[in-house]
Motif scaffolding. Structure first.
Motif, PDB file in Angstrom:
ATOM      1  N   THR A  68       0.815  -1.209   0.000  1.00  0.00           N
ATOM      2  CA  THR A  68       0.000   0.000   0.000  1.00  0.00           C
ATOM      3  C   THR A  68       0.851   1.262   0.000  1.00  0.00           C
ATOM      4  OG1 THR A  68      -0.117  -0.003   2.398  1.00  0.00           O
ATOM      5  CG2 THR A  68      -1.893  -1.142   1.201  1.00  0.00           C
ATOM      6  N   GLY A  69       2.126   1.137   0.168  1.00  0.00           N
ATOM      7  CA  GLY A  69       3.001   2.302   0.207  1.00  0.00           C
ATOM      8  C   GLY A  69       3.903   2.336  -1.001  1.00  0.00           C
ATOM      9  N   PRO A  70       4.926   3.149  -0.970  1.00  0.00           N
ATOM     10  CA  PRO A  70       5.814   3.276  -2.116  1.00  0.00           C
ATOM     11  C   PRO A  70       6.639   2.008  -2.356  1.00  0.00           C
ATOM     12  CG  PRO A  70       6.652   4.545  -0.275  1.00  0.00           C
ATOM     13  CD  PRO A  70       5.316   4.017   0.132  1.00  0.00           C
ATOM     14  N   VAL A  71       6.980   1.838  -3.618  1.00  0.00           N
ATOM     15  CA  VAL A  71       7.824   0.720  -4.034  1.00  0.00           C
ATOM     16  C   VAL A  71       9.109   1.314  -4.603  1.00  0.00           C
ATOM     17  CG1 VAL A  71       8.024  -1.223  -5.627  1.00  0.00           C
ATOM     18  CG2 VAL A  71       5.826  -0.710  -4.564  1.00  0.00           C
ATOM     19  N   GLU A  72      10.254   0.802  -4.165  1.00  0.00           N
ATOM     20  CA  GLU A  72      11.532   1.283  -4.684  1.00  0.00           C
ATOM     21  C   GLU A  72      11.772   0.667  -6.056  1.00  0.00           C
ATOM     22  OE1 GLU A  72      15.934   0.466  -3.359  1.00  0.00           O
ATOM     23  OE2 GLU A  72      15.011   1.996  -2.053  1.00  0.00           O
ATOM     24  N   LEU A  73      11.928   1.537  -7.065  1.00  0.00           N
ATOM     25  CA  LEU A  73      12.154   1.083  -8.437  1.00  0.00           C
ATOM     26  C   LEU A  73      13.626   1.062  -8.808  1.00  0.00           C
ATOM     27  CD1 LEU A  73       9.285   3.077 -10.214  1.00  0.00           C
ATOM     28  CD2 LEU A  73       9.227   0.722  -9.340  1.00  0.00           C
ATOM     29  N   ALA A  74      14.404   1.961  -8.230  1.00  0.00           N
ATOM     30  CA  ALA A  74      15.836   2.049  -8.544  1.00  0.00           C
ATOM     31  C   ALA A  74      16.533   2.781  -7.406  1.00  0.00           C
ATOM     32  CB  ALA A  74      16.053   2.777  -9.859  1.00  0.00           C
ATOM     33  N   ALA A  75      17.834   2.534  -7.256  1.00  0.00           N
ATOM     34  CA  ALA A  75      18.593   3.211  -6.205  1.00  0.00           C
ATOM     35  C   ALA A  75      20.075   3.187  -6.541  1.00  0.00           C
ATOM     36  CB  ALA A  75      18.360   2.540  -4.854  1.00  0.00           C
ATOM     37  N   GLY A  76      20.815   4.104  -5.915  1.00  0.00           N
ATOM     38  CA  GLY A  76      22.259   4.147  -6.061  1.00  0.00           C
ATOM     39  C   GLY A  76      22.862   5.138  -5.099  1.00  0.00           C
ATOM     40  N   ASP A  77      24.146   4.957  -4.804  1.00  0.00           N
ATOM     41  CA  ASP A  77      24.872   5.855  -3.910  1.00  0.00           C
ATOM     42  C   ASP A  77      25.544   6.959  -4.715  1.00  0.00           C
ATOM     43  OD1 ASP A  77      24.223   4.447  -1.585  1.00  0.00           O
ATOM     44  OD2 ASP A  77      25.919   3.073  -1.858  1.00  0.00           O
ATOM     45  N   LEU A  78      25.449   8.183  -4.203  1.00  0.00           N
ATOM     46  CA  LEU A  78      26.086   9.329  -4.854  1.00  0.00           C
ATOM     47  C   LEU A  78      27.599   9.256  -4.691  1.00  0.00           C
ATOM     48  CD1 LEU A  78      23.531  11.944  -3.611  1.00  0.00           C
ATOM     49  CD2 LEU A  78      24.074  11.585  -6.017  1.00  0.00           C
ATOM     50  N   ILE A  79      28.307   9.623  -5.749  1.00  0.00           N
ATOM     51  CA  ILE A  79      29.767   9.749  -5.700  1.00  0.00           C
ATOM     52  C   ILE A  79      30.149  11.195  -5.991  1.00  0.00           C
ATOM     53  CG2 ILE A  79      30.097   7.355  -6.440  1.00  0.00           C
ATOM     54  CD1 ILE A  79      31.117   8.609  -9.144  1.00  0.00           C
ATOM     55  N   SER A  80      31.352  11.551  -5.609  1.00  0.00           N
ATOM     56  CA  SER A  80      31.839  12.914  -5.821  1.00  0.00           C
ATOM     57  C   SER A  80      32.347  13.109  -7.237  1.00  0.00           C
ATOM     58  CB  SER A  80      32.975  13.222  -4.840  1.00  0.00           C
ATOM     59  OG  SER A  80      32.529  13.096  -3.513  1.00  0.00           O
ATOM     60  N   HIS A  81      32.075  14.278  -7.767  1.00  0.00           N
ATOM     61  CA  HIS A  81      32.680  14.703  -9.026  1.00  0.00           C
ATOM     62  C   HIS A  81      33.435  16.005  -8.751  1.00  0.00           C
ATOM     63  CE1 HIS A  81      30.022  12.070 -11.789  1.00  0.00           C
ATOM     64  NE2 HIS A  81      31.207  11.543 -11.617  1.00  0.00           N
ATOM     65  N   GLU A  82      32.916  17.127  -9.224  1.00  0.00           N
ATOM     66  CA  GLU A  82      33.594  18.411  -9.039  1.00  0.00           C
ATOM     67  C   GLU A  82      33.773  18.759  -7.557  1.00  0.00           C
ATOM     68  OE1 GLU A  82      35.216  22.246  -9.724  1.00  0.00           O
ATOM     69  OE2 GLU A  82      34.997  20.587 -11.116  1.00  0.00           O
ATOM     70  N   HIS A  83      32.809  18.367  -6.735  1.00  0.00           N
ATOM     71  CA  HIS A  83      32.866  18.666  -5.298  1.00  0.00           C
ATOM     72  C   HIS A  83      32.498  17.416  -4.497  1.00  0.00           C
ATOM     73  CE1 HIS A  83      33.464  22.956  -5.821  1.00  0.00           C
ATOM     74  NE2 HIS A  83      32.563  22.931  -6.778  1.00  0.00           N
ATOM     75  N   PRO A  84      32.976  17.315  -3.252  1.00  0.00           N
ATOM     76  CA  PRO A  84      32.623  16.156  -2.425  1.00  0.00           C
ATOM     77  C   PRO A  84      31.104  16.034  -2.287  1.00  0.00           C
ATOM     78  CG  PRO A  84      34.334  17.454  -1.366  1.00  0.00           C
ATOM     79  CD  PRO A  84      33.861  18.248  -2.553  1.00  0.00           C
ATOM     80  N   THR A  85      30.586  14.844  -2.587  1.00  0.00           N
ATOM     81  CA  THR A  85      29.143  14.610  -2.566  1.00  0.00           C
ATOM     82  C   THR A  85      28.874  13.207  -2.023  1.00  0.00           C
ATOM     83  OG1 THR A  85      28.848  16.036  -4.499  1.00  0.00           O
ATOM     84  CG2 THR A  85      27.048  14.521  -3.986  1.00  0.00           C
ATOM     85  N   THR A  86      27.940  13.109  -1.070  1.00  0.00           N
ATOM     86  CA  THR A  86      27.536  11.812  -0.532  1.00  0.00           C
ATOM     87  C   THR A  86      26.017  11.788  -0.394  1.00  0.00           C
ATOM     88  OG1 THR A  86      27.785  12.593   1.748  1.00  0.00           O
ATOM     89  CG2 THR A  86      29.682  11.458   0.767  1.00  0.00           C
ATOM     90  N   GLY A  87      25.488  10.590  -0.230  1.00  0.00           N
ATOM     91  CA  GLY A  87      24.052  10.398  -0.043  1.00  0.00           C
ATOM     92  C   GLY A  87      23.568   9.258  -0.919  1.00  0.00           C
ATOM     93  N   THR A  88      22.262   9.068  -0.920  1.00  0.00           N
ATOM     94  CA  THR A  88      21.636   8.010  -1.689  1.00  0.00           C
ATOM     95  C   THR A  88      20.537   8.600  -2.555  1.00  0.00           C
ATOM     96  OG1 THR A  88      22.049   6.450   0.098  1.00  0.00           O
ATOM     97  CG2 THR A  88      20.408   5.806  -1.524  1.00  0.00           C
ATOM     98  N   ALA A  89      20.434   8.104  -3.781  1.00  0.00           N
ATOM     99  CA  ALA A  89      19.342   8.479  -4.679  1.00  0.00           C
ATOM    100  C   ALA A  89      18.437   7.263  -4.834  1.00  0.00           C
ATOM    101  CB  ALA A  89      19.893   8.915  -6.029  1.00  0.00           C
ATOM    102  N   ARG A  90      17.132   7.473  -4.655  1.00  0.00           N
ATOM    103  CA  ARG A  90      16.174   6.377  -4.805  1.00  0.00           C
ATOM    104  C   ARG A  90      14.987   6.852  -5.631  1.00  0.00           C
ATOM    105  NH1 ARG A  90      13.883   4.499   0.310  1.00  0.00           N
ATOM    106  NH2 ARG A  90      14.023   6.629   0.999  1.00  0.00           N
ATOM    107  N   VAL A  91      14.518   6.002  -6.531  1.00  0.00           N
ATOM    108  CA  VAL A  91      13.297   6.278  -7.280  1.00  0.00           C
ATOM    109  C   VAL A  91      12.197   5.447  -6.649  1.00  0.00           C
ATOM    110  CG1 VAL A  91      12.132   6.096  -9.510  1.00  0.00           C
ATOM    111  CG2 VAL A  91      14.538   6.781  -9.417  1.00  0.00           C
ATOM    112  N   LEU A  92      11.139   6.128  -6.199  1.00  0.00           N
ATOM    113  CA  LEU A  92      10.008   5.460  -5.569  1.00  0.00           C
ATOM    114  C   LEU A  92       8.758   5.637  -6.414  1.00  0.00           C
ATOM    115  CD1 LEU A  92      10.409   6.655  -1.857  1.00  0.00           C
ATOM    116  CD2 LEU A  92      11.310   4.573  -2.904  1.00  0.00           C
ATOM    117  N   GLN A  93       7.951   4.589  -6.476  1.00  0.00           N
ATOM    118  CA  GLN A  93       6.619   4.707  -7.060  1.00  0.00           C
ATOM    119  C   GLN A  93       5.649   4.713  -5.895  1.00  0.00           C
ATOM    120  OE1 GLN A  93       5.617   2.056 -10.206  1.00  0.00           O
ATOM    121  NE2 GLN A  93       3.548   2.827 -10.376  1.00  0.00           N
ATOM    122  N   LEU A  94       4.857   5.776  -5.824  1.00  0.00           N
ATOM    123  CA  LEU A  94       3.925   5.949  -4.718  1.00  0.00           C
ATOM    124  C   LEU A  94       2.654   5.137  -4.963  1.00  0.00           C
ATOM    125  CD1 LEU A  94       4.396   9.800  -4.237  1.00  0.00           C
ATOM    126  CD2 LEU A  94       5.662   7.913  -3.190  1.00  0.00           C
ATOM    127  N   GLY A  95       1.843   5.026  -3.943  1.00  0.00           N
ATOM    128  CA  GLY A  95       0.613   4.255  -4.041  1.00  0.00           C
ATOM    129  C   GLY A  95      -0.323   4.726  -5.140  1.00  0.00           C
TER     130      GLY A  95
END
Length: 186
Positions: A68-95
């Motif tokens: 009944t809630g969101p479903v994760e369709l895709a995900a990945g960890d952020l990497i640094s390019h021009e500047h230091p960058t961290t975190g996670t990117a996730r694509v969710l499909q909502l209900g």
């Protein structure tokens, strides 16, 4: 006297030219943005309880209950390019069928004209990956709302996720990626 006056005029002209160059450079590079963070903390939809099948209803075979809630369709960890960058990117499909990109735990440098892009380009580590995201197809999800925190962006209905391989924090002013994540389909 004339020589002193001429020298003052040259110095005044040089000072005005330096101030004009500094003003233009400041407007373009916006170096003051490096001195502060813009933090955004948005609530991320979470999966609700799984709908239970009615035991009284006749059924020839058990059917799995739909989430009944969101479903994760895709995900990945952020990497640094021009500047230091961290975190996670996730694509969710909502209900309701809508899709969102969630940047979770994002931490990057604040900069001018940063946008969130979905692209068909691969994520390449190091300086070779800084400039690739505008080489192919990309969709801007809008300006980055904050360089720190958790935030979500609506994905337009016309975006074919089968063609999207990555997300980039893209500086449109200088055409460079601050950081990126591969989006591996779940």
């Amino acid at each position: 006297m004339e020589r002193t006056r001429s020298r003052r005029i040259r110095w005044l002209g040089a000072a005005i030219a330096v101030l004009l160059v500094a003003a233009v450079a400041g407007a373009i590079f916006q170096p003051w943005r490096l001195l502060y963070d813009e933090t955004v903390v948005e609530a991320v939809p979470t999966a609700g309880p799984v709908a239970e099948a009615d035991p009284a209803a006749p059924s020839s075979s058990p059917t799995p209950a739909a989430p009944t809630g969101p479903v994760e369709l895709a995900a990945g960890d952020l990497i640094s390019h021009e500047h230091p960058t961290t975190g996670t990117a996730r694509v969710l499909q909502l209900g309701d069928g809508a899709r969102v990109l969630v940047l979770d735990g994002l931490d990057t440098v604040n900069g001018p004209d940063l946008h969130v892009w979905l692209t068909d380009q691969p994520v390449i580590e190091g300086t070779d990956g800084w400039f690739v995201f505008d080489d192919g197809a990309w969709t801007s999800l809008g300006p980055l709302r904050g360089n720190v925190g958790t935030q979500q962006y609506a994905i337009p209905d016309g975006v074919d996720l089968a063609q999207v391989t990555s997300v980039s924090i893209w500086c449109e002013r200088f055409a460079v990626s601050f950081g990126a994540a591969p989006l591996d389909l779940a």
